[in-house]
Structure formats: structure tokens, C-alpha cells
Design a protein around this motif. Structure first.
Motif, PDB file in Angstrom:
ATOM      1  N   HIS A 237       0.824  -1.204   0.000  1.00 41.12           N
ATOM      2  CA  HIS A 237       0.000   0.000   0.000  1.00 41.12           C
ATOM      3  C   HIS A 237       0.864   1.263   0.000  1.00 41.12           C
ATOM      4  O   HIS A 237       2.093   1.204   0.037  1.00 41.12           O
ATOM      5  CB  HIS A 237      -0.951  -0.018   1.194  1.00 41.12           C
ATOM      6  N   MET A 238       0.206   2.403  -0.028  1.00 42.74           N
ATOM      7  CA  MET A 238       0.845   3.697  -0.203  1.00 42.74           C
ATOM      8  C   MET A 238       2.012   3.912   0.755  1.00 42.74           C
ATOM      9  O   MET A 238       1.879   3.784   1.974  1.00 42.74           O
ATOM     10  CB  MET A 238      -0.203   4.795   0.024  1.00 42.74           C
ATOM     11  N   GLY A 239       3.181   4.221   0.174  1.00 49.80           N
ATOM     12  CA  GLY A 239       4.359   4.553   0.966  1.00 49.80           C
ATOM     13  C   GLY A 239       5.190   3.376   1.405  1.00 49.80           C
ATOM     14  O   GLY A 239       6.286   3.560   1.947  1.00 49.80           O
ATOM     15  N   ALA A 240       4.705   2.154   1.179  1.00 46.64           N
ATOM     16  CA  ALA A 240       5.465   0.964   1.553  1.00 46.64           C
ATOM     17  C   ALA A 240       6.677   0.792   0.643  1.00 46.64           C
ATOM     18  O   ALA A 240       6.701   1.281  -0.492  1.00 46.64           O
ATOM     19  CB  ALA A 240       4.575  -0.269   1.459  1.00 46.64           C
ATOM     20  N   LEU A 241       7.699   0.094   1.127  1.00 38.84           N
ATOM     21  CA  LEU A 241       8.724  -0.424   0.232  1.00 38.84           C
ATOM     22  C   LEU A 241       8.160  -1.745  -0.276  1.00 38.84           C
ATOM     23  O   LEU A 241       8.012  -2.702   0.479  1.00 38.84           O
ATOM     24  CB  LEU A 241      10.053  -0.638   0.943  1.00 38.84           C
ATOM     25  N   TYR A 242       7.850  -1.806  -1.538  1.00 40.42           N
ATOM     26  CA  TYR A 242       6.973  -2.820  -2.084  1.00 40.42           C
ATOM     27  C   TYR A 242       7.374  -4.245  -1.684  1.00 40.42           C
ATOM     28  O   TYR A 242       8.465  -4.710  -2.009  1.00 40.42           O
ATOM     29  CB  TYR A 242       6.919  -2.708  -3.603  1.00 40.42           C
ATOM     30  N   SER A 243       6.486  -4.891  -0.954  1.00 41.59           N
ATOM     31  CA  SER A 243       6.575  -6.278  -0.481  1.00 41.59           C
ATOM     32  C   SER A 243       7.685  -6.499   0.530  1.00 41.59           C
ATOM     33  O   SER A 243       7.878  -7.619   0.997  1.00 41.59           O
ATOM     34  CB  SER A 243       6.716  -7.267  -1.653  1.00 41.59           C
ATOM     35  N   ARG A 244       8.388  -5.430   0.916  1.00 43.89           N
ATOM     36  CA  ARG A 244       9.504  -5.587   1.861  1.00 43.89           C
ATOM     37  C   ARG A 244       9.259  -4.900   3.205  1.00 43.89           C
ATOM     38  O   ARG A 244       9.531  -5.494   4.251  1.00 43.89           O
ATOM     39  CB  ARG A 244      10.806  -5.070   1.239  1.00 43.89           C
ATOM     40  N   ILE A 245       8.813  -3.664   3.206  1.00 41.04           N
ATOM     41  CA  ILE A 245       8.620  -2.936   4.464  1.00 41.04           C
ATOM     42  C   ILE A 245       7.202  -2.378   4.504  1.00 41.04           C
ATOM     43  O   ILE A 245       6.805  -1.586   3.645  1.00 41.04           O
ATOM     44  CB  ILE A 245       9.632  -1.785   4.630  1.00 41.04           C
ATOM     45  N   THR A 246       6.447  -2.796   5.519  1.00 41.08           N
ATOM     46  CA  THR A 246       5.085  -2.323   5.721  1.00 41.08           C
ATOM     47  C   THR A 246       5.099  -1.021   6.518  1.00 41.08           C
ATOM     48  O   THR A 246       5.804  -0.933   7.528  1.00 41.08           O
ATOM     49  CB  THR A 246       4.258  -3.372   6.483  1.00 41.08           C
ATOM     50  N   PRO A 247       4.367  -0.004   6.097  1.00 39.26           N
ATOM     51  CA  PRO A 247       4.295   1.224   6.897  1.00 39.26           C
ATOM     52  C   PRO A 247       3.837   0.925   8.320  1.00 39.26           C
ATOM     53  O   PRO A 247       3.045   0.011   8.562  1.00 39.26           O
ATOM     54  CB  PRO A 247       3.249   2.056   6.149  1.00 39.26           C
ATOM     55  N   SER A 248       4.343   1.713   9.281  1.00 32.88           N
ATOM     56  CA  SER A 248       4.003   1.500  10.685  1.00 32.88           C
ATOM     57  C   SER A 248       2.613   2.024  11.022  1.00 32.88           C
ATOM     58  O   SER A 248       1.979   1.549  11.970  1.00 32.88           O
ATOM     59  CB  SER A 248       5.035   2.174  11.589  1.00 32.88           C
ATOM     60  N   VAL A 272      10.544   7.005   5.085  1.00 31.69           N
ATOM     61  CA  VAL A 272       9.439   7.552   4.293  1.00 31.69           C
ATOM     62  C   VAL A 272       8.515   8.318   5.224  1.00 31.69           C
ATOM     63  O   VAL A 272       8.021   7.780   6.218  1.00 31.69           O
ATOM     64  CB  VAL A 272       8.643   6.444   3.575  1.00 31.69           C
ATOM     65  N   ILE A 273       8.295   9.595   4.893  1.00 33.40           N
ATOM     66  CA  ILE A 273       7.354  10.449   5.627  1.00 33.40           C
ATOM     67  C   ILE A 273       6.213  10.765   4.663  1.00 33.40           C
ATOM     68  O   ILE A 273       6.417  11.393   3.628  1.00 33.40           O
ATOM     69  CB  ILE A 273       8.032  11.733   6.120  1.00 33.40           C
ATOM     70  N   LEU A 274       5.031  10.296   5.000  1.00 31.10           N
ATOM     71  CA  LEU A 274       3.850  10.486   4.156  1.00 31.10           C
ATOM     72  C   LEU A 274       2.902  11.463   4.828  1.00 31.10           C
ATOM     73  O   LEU A 274       2.462  11.226   5.953  1.00 31.10           O
ATOM     74  CB  LEU A 274       3.154   9.138   3.917  1.00 31.10           C
ATOM     75  N   ASN A 275       2.639  12.569   4.167  1.00 33.80           N
ATOM     76  CA  ASN A 275       1.725  13.596   4.688  1.00 33.80           C
ATOM     77  C   ASN A 275       2.108  14.029   6.094  1.00 33.80           C
ATOM     78  O   ASN A 275       1.258  14.236   6.969  1.00 33.80           O
ATOM     79  CB  ASN A 275       0.279  13.079   4.656  1.00 33.80           C
TER      80      ASN A 275
END
Length: 324
Positions: A237-248, A272-275
Motif C-alpha cells: 500500500h501507499m508509501g510501503a517499500l513494495y513487499s519488503r517494508i510495511t508502513p508503521s 518515508v514520511i507520508l503527509n
């Protein structure tokens, strides 16, 4: 994200018997693969409680567990199982590898569910990935002058990654991708002419209905851009490192709103800082992601924007390189 043949998602592994102890097993670690197609892949082998397991990235798609991992003498044997849309076993792929210093010499053989060989055996190569360094102190990292990557007028400084239909254009200062779903249309990814090492990147993105895109850092690591507002946390999903790191935490905005991304890549660690909310905090990156231009994590590369899936908008993209 890139689609691929679905792999069996369980981590059952074969017994090792009298094979090497974990401390003596040279196959344990992470390996950058150059696949038979020339594409980028990745293999991770680990031992837990005396049992080997492995995960693999095969060109596109996600990092997934393999069906079996064992060592027979001086040979690593990894099994991948593929299923069809109905969930039935369609193929079994056996990858064998021998080690030569920090290199792997691999062969893959594929058979159908009845055990008949499919195609010809293919040889390919792997290289051991050096250990990830200690987490960098970002407060001490020095960044260079800002580089404006979008001029708000045209695609100067950018080009298609390879020959394809071009859905990218600049409209009212916004870089937009517009994809037409048709059998004879195959839209392309957009890359910078310039190449970079470590950096901080700030940009704004606006998702459209069903948006599925990504920002590839150095052409290797995909930070996912997706319309995922209101959905559970997920590494796709948005902001993730694809298939490797899930956003907290979830920090997406609803569809159609401009969202800010602040991405820092230093010493194979990602923030990654999202919004305005930190969703990945200086976390180690274990290898390339699906769709990477290369599995070599130690050379400069471009930014590239995934454009072969759906519509998406970008603006105000500024990069500051790390000064070394």
C-alpha cells in the motif's frame, strides 16, 4: 506493482539430515540474482532452529517464501511451486546452486504437475550481497543543493525506460500519466536521464481511481504509490517499500487529494514520511524489489516512475543528493 505468476505462499522446508550446520553453511545470506531473462532477482536463505528456509524475488511481483530449501553436499536446492488461477499446482521449478567465493552458479529446471519437463534448463548467476551497515545518523548526513526534477512545462530530463506507448505529459504544471486499457496498448515507465546514489526526495502525488504506481529509487527500490485510503496496513500500500517494508501507520489521504512524500535513502536504509507522518523510520533494505532495473544495489541509478498500470499525477519533485 508488477504482476507475476503466483507462487505458493508457505514456508514448508525439507529436512536437512546430515547437511552443514548453519554456522558452516556458505549459502546462508542474501543474494542478488541476474535471472535467465536478464532481469533482476533476489534470494534470501536463512536458518532457524536448525532448519533452512528461503525467499525469492523472481523479476516482478513480491518477495515470497519458497516451497523447499535444502543442501545436498555442495549444492543448494530451492523449490518453487506455481499455481494457476484455480489454485491448482501447475508447475514445480527446481533451482540448484553451487557457490564459488561470493558468487553463485545456478540452474533452473521446470516441470509441470505431472512431472514432465517444461522447456530447457537455464543457467544464471548470483552474487552475495554485503552485510547492511549500521543505521545511519540522519542528523549528521549532509545533503547537496536541491535539484528540481520537474520543470512544470515538459518532459525535459526524463525519458521512457524502454520503448512503449507514452502516457506521460505535463498539463498545467502537473506530470500526469494517462493509460488507455486496450489490447494493442502497452504503456511505459518514465525515468530520469540523471542517475543518483543516496539522496532525499520530496514530491507530491495525487492518486486517481484505482491508482497503482511507484517511485523507484536508483531504479532498484520501489516506494509504492497506490490508492489505499482506508485499507489495512500492507507492504503493498501507499508509501510501503513494495513487499519488503510495511508502513508503521496509515497516513494516506482520500483519492484526488495531493499527498506529500519525503523519502530518504542512505546506506541502504529507508525513511518515508507520508503527509507529515513517518511511516518507515530509517529501516534496512534487504534487497531489490519487483521490477528493479538491476539487482546491483551498489551503483548509481535513475528515479523511475511506474506508468504501465494506471493513471497518477506528480508535481514539485526535488532531490538533494547525499554529500560523501
Amino acid at each position: 506493482m508488477f504482476s507475476s505468476i503466483r507462487l505458493l505462499s508457505f514456508s514448508a522446508v525439507l529436512g536437512l539430515g546430515a547437511v552443514l550446520n548453519a554456522a558452516d553453511n556458505p549459502f546462508i545470506g542474501r543474494w542478488a540474482l541476474t535471472l535467465p531473462t536478464g532481469g533482476a532477482g533476489w534470494l534470501g536463505v536463512e536458518s532457524k532452529d536448525g532448519t533452512l528456509s528461503s525467499s525469492v524475488l523472481w523479476g516482478g511481483g513480491s518477495v515470497v517464501p519458497t516451497a523447499g530449501t535444502k543442501v545436498d553436499g555442495d549444492t543448494l536446492i530451492v523449490t518453487r511451486e506455481q499455481k494457476n488461477k484455480e489454485g491448482k499446482l501447475s508447475a514445480i521449478e527446481t533451482i540448484t546452486a553451487k557457490i564459488e567465493g561470493d558468487a553463485l552458479k545456478l540452474t533452473t529446471v521446470k516441470k509441470n504437475a505431472e512431472g514432465k519437463e517444461i522447456g530447457q534448463p537455464a543457467e544464471f548467476a548470483g552474487k552475495r550481497i554485503a552485510d547492511i551497515p549500521a543505521k545511519p545518523d540522519l542528523a549528521k548526513v549532509k545533503f547537496g543543493d536541491p535539484i528540481q526534477l520537474l520543470n512544470g512545462k515538459d518532459l525535459t530530463g526524463w525519458r521512457l525506460l524502454k520503448e512503449a506507448d507514452n502516457g506521460w505529459s505535463v498539463v498545467d504544471g502537473v506530470l500526469q500519466n494517462r493509460v488507455v486499457k486496450a489490447k494493442d496498448k502497452h504503456f511505459g515507465n518514465l525515468r530520469t536521464d540523471a542517475e543518483f546514489e543516496d539522496f532525499n526526495l520530496k514530491t507530491e502525488v495525487r492518486t486517481q481511481e484505482g491508482s497503482n504506481s511507484g517511485i523507484y529509487l536508483r531504479g532498484i527500490y520501489e516506494v509504492q504509490i497506490m490508492e489505499s485510503f482506508g485499507k489495512p496496513l500492507d507492504s503493498h500500500h501507499m508509501g510501503a517499500l513494495y513487499s519488503r517494508i510495511t508502513p508503521s501507520v496509515n497516513a494516506e489521504k482520500p483519492i484526488g487529494e495531493w499527498q506529500t512524500l519525503d523519502i530518504t535513502l542512505v546506506d541502504r536504509h529507508l525513511t518515508v514520511i507520508l503527509n507529515g507522518t513517518t511511516i518507515i523510520d530509517n529501516q534496512p533494505v534487504l534487497g531489490c524489489t519487483g521490477g528493479a532495473m538491476t539487482s546491483d544495489e551498489f551503483k548509481p541509478g535513475p528515479l523511475y516512475l511506474q506508468g504501465d498500470h494506471t493513471n497518477v499525477d506528480y508535481r514539485n519533485m526535488v532531490l538533494r543528493p547525499v554529500m560523501k
